[in-house]
Design a protein around this motif. Sequence first.
Motif, mmCIF file in Angstrom:
data_model
loop_
_atom_site.group_PDB
_atom_site.id
_atom_site.type_symbol
_atom_site.label_atom_id
_atom_site.label_comp_id
_atom_site.label_asym_id
_atom_site.label_seq_id
_atom_site.Cartn_x
_atom_site.Cartn_y
_atom_site.Cartn_z
ATOM 1 N N UNK A 187 0.823 -1.204 0.000
ATOM 2 C CA UNK A 187 0.000 0.000 0.000
ATOM 3 C C UNK A 187 0.862 1.262 0.000
ATOM 4 N N UNK A 188 1.929 1.240 0.764
ATOM 5 C CA UNK A 188 2.754 2.437 0.822
ATOM 6 C C UNK A 188 4.209 2.126 1.143
ATOM 7 N N UNK A 189 5.054 3.129 0.907
ATOM 8 C CA UNK A 189 6.483 3.010 1.194
ATOM 9 C C UNK A 189 6.898 4.256 1.966
ATOM 10 N N UNK A 190 7.784 4.072 2.927
ATOM 11 C CA UNK A 190 8.183 5.208 3.749
ATOM 12 C C UNK A 190 9.673 5.479 3.627
ATOM 13 N N UNK A 191 10.014 6.755 3.598
ATOM 14 C CA UNK A 191 11.415 7.175 3.569
ATOM 15 C C UNK A 191 11.540 8.267 4.623
ATOM 16 N N UNK A 192 12.630 8.243 5.394
ATOM 17 C CA UNK A 192 12.862 9.364 6.314
ATOM 18 C C UNK A 192 14.042 10.153 5.783
ATOM 19 N N UNK A 193 13.837 11.406 5.441
ATOM 20 C CA UNK A 193 14.870 12.162 4.731
ATOM 21 C C UNK A 193 14.735 13.640 5.076
ATOM 22 N N UNK A 194 15.881 14.281 5.353
ATOM 23 C CA UNK A 194 15.872 15.701 5.727
ATOM 24 C C UNK A 194 14.944 15.962 6.918
ATOM 25 N N UNK A 195 15.086 15.115 7.935
ATOM 26 C CA UNK A 195 14.308 15.267 9.178
ATOM 27 C C UNK A 195 12.807 15.238 8.946
ATOM 28 N N UNK A 196 12.407 14.463 7.987
ATOM 29 C CA UNK A 196 10.992 14.468 7.625
ATOM 30 C C UNK A 196 10.562 13.078 7.170
ATOM 31 N N UNK A 197 9.376 12.652 7.620
ATOM 32 C CA UNK A 197 8.784 11.427 7.087
ATOM 33 C C UNK A 197 8.205 11.737 5.720
ATOM 34 N N UNK A 198 8.618 10.935 4.730
ATOM 35 C CA UNK A 198 8.108 11.091 3.370
ATOM 36 C C UNK A 198 7.372 9.797 3.046
ATOM 37 N N UNK A 199 6.068 9.899 2.835
ATOM 38 C CA UNK A 199 5.242 8.707 2.692
ATOM 39 C C UNK A 199 4.731 8.626 1.256
ATOM 40 N N UNK A 200 5.060 7.513 0.606
ATOM 41 C CA UNK A 200 4.683 7.296 -0.793
ATOM 42 C C UNK A 200 3.500 6.328 -0.779
ATOM 43 N N UNK A 201 2.352 6.752 -1.260
ATOM 44 C CA UNK A 201 1.151 5.930 -1.144
ATOM 45 C C UNK A 201 0.599 5.591 -2.530
ATOM 46 N N UNK A 202 0.442 4.298 -2.784
ATOM 47 C CA UNK A 202 -0.093 3.829 -4.067
ATOM 48 C C UNK A 202 -1.566 4.226 -4.213
ATOM 49 N N UNK A 203 -1.934 4.656 -5.400
ATOM 50 C CA UNK A 203 -3.324 5.008 -5.708
ATOM 51 C C UNK A 203 -3.789 4.056 -6.809
ATOM 52 N N UNK A 204 -4.446 2.979 -6.440
ATOM 53 C CA UNK A 204 -4.725 1.932 -7.435
ATOM 54 C C UNK A 204 -5.652 2.391 -8.563
ATOM 55 N N UNK A 205 -5.310 1.960 -9.782
ATOM 56 C CA UNK A 205 -6.167 2.153 -10.965
ATOM 57 C C UNK A 205 -6.778 3.545 -11.029
ATOM 58 N N UNK A 206 -5.961 4.586 -10.998
ATOM 59 C CA UNK A 206 -6.463 5.964 -11.021
ATOM 60 C C UNK A 206 -6.145 6.607 -12.376
ATOM 61 N N UNK A 207 -5.101 7.419 -12.444
ATOM 62 C CA UNK A 207 -4.660 7.994 -13.731
ATOM 63 C C UNK A 207 -4.021 6.879 -14.571
ATOM 64 N N UNK A 208 -3.254 6.015 -13.909
ATOM 65 C CA UNK A 208 -2.698 4.786 -14.500
ATOM 66 C C UNK A 208 -2.819 3.696 -13.421
ATOM 67 N N UNK A 209 -2.171 2.559 -13.632
ATOM 68 C CA UNK A 209 -2.184 1.531 -12.583
ATOM 69 C C UNK A 209 -0.963 1.619 -11.662
ATOM 70 N N UNK A 210 -0.123 2.638 -11.854
ATOM 71 C CA UNK A 210 1.086 2.727 -11.030
ATOM 72 C C UNK A 210 1.245 4.060 -10.323
ATOM 73 N N UNK A 211 0.136 4.751 -10.030
ATOM 74 C CA UNK A 211 0.224 6.088 -9.437
ATOM 75 C C UNK A 211 0.623 6.039 -7.965
ATOM 76 N N UNK A 212 1.479 6.992 -7.595
ATOM 77 C CA UNK A 212 1.783 7.221 -6.180
ATOM 78 C C UNK A 212 1.555 8.689 -5.878
ATOM 79 N N UNK A 213 1.085 8.980 -4.665
ATOM 80 C CA UNK A 213 1.157 10.356 -4.179
ATOM 81 C C UNK A 213 2.253 10.377 -3.114
ATOM 82 N N UNK A 214 2.865 11.532 -2.929
ATOM 83 C CA UNK A 214 3.985 11.626 -1.984
ATOM 84 C C UNK A 214 3.650 12.685 -0.938
#
Length: 347
Positions: A187-214
């Motif tokens: 469902x999602x992937x997390x990165x901690x970078x520049x003192x900040x949680x950066x959360x990458x979340x999959x958006x199924x079958x939306x604009x394409x089948x591989x969309x993420x919001x960050x």
Amino acid sequence: MTTIGRAGRLPVSLGTLTMLISVLAAAGVAGVGAAPQAGREAGQTGRAGGQNLDNVEVHVLPVQGNVYMLVGDGGGNVTIQVGPDGVLLVDTSFAQLSNKILAEIRKLSDKPIRYIINTHVHPDHVGGNENLAKIGNTIAGGNVGGDAPPGATIIAHENVLNRMSAPTGTQAPFPVGAWPTDTYFTKQKEVYFNNEAVIVVHQPAAHTDGDSIVFFRRSDVVSAGDVFITTSYPIIDQQRGGTINGIIKSLNYLLDLAIPKEKQEGGTYIIPGHGRLCDEADLLEYRDMVTIIRDRIEDLVKKGRTLEQVRAARPTLDYDGRYGATSGFWTTDMFIDAVYKDLSARK
Ligand SMILES: [Zn+2]
């Protein structure tokens, strides 16, 4: 068709149109049939075709916290996060703009590019991957040893890699250096970078089948990719698994994340894939528009209307002044057709 760069001195609408034609043509999106009309219009300005983005300007807009938005009228918006650990990018626009993008990044930070996150597979969002990744480098340590591969880490949903690469023995649509190096299928992937949680979340079958919001959680900024654009009706890339209901679901998810400032503009900021910086109120208005049109078309589909009848009913009429187009790469009719096809298949 590979006419990209005529946007320079054209009026914005035509420039954007020309850009979009080339993007979709390059991406092989269905229904680029309307392109010759726009091509002819653009041709009347006397501008030559070809891969010339020389006149395109890119500008950096500070958004909030660690996050900046790089606006270029030649490709998708690029999000830049900077800090003590280096530079993180969301999307890389077209390859031809890499030098200009890098020049803008260097005004913000002289540190290496460590991460690139791709919101989806279209060339106006991943085109600069190879150029910008190879000048960066992965942070070694932890699971990454001293022999870390050169270049920044490119993160994307695994469907992006599947569509950028190809089985052995066949020609891949993108060079290996542009491919994601770190994919996720959960469902999602997390990165901690520049003192900040950066959360990458999959958006199924939306604009394409591989969309993420960050989602930049400390800065309170969301980079939405093309599930949210302010320049037209939503673009549904049905060939690559996009659906209208997936887009609406994604817009609702973004609304859940976004919190407005008390009785003021601002709060959470949303960077769309194309168009201007938005806050929750802008997103809300767009979500309502898309939902209302979907409901109107769904109602007609349930009544057994044909596509011609649905078009004739003009289900988008009250929004056409703001989002409609009668020529170019993503016309109102193409949007209606896509929604109709999608909803009738589901019936
Ligand atoms: Zn796109």
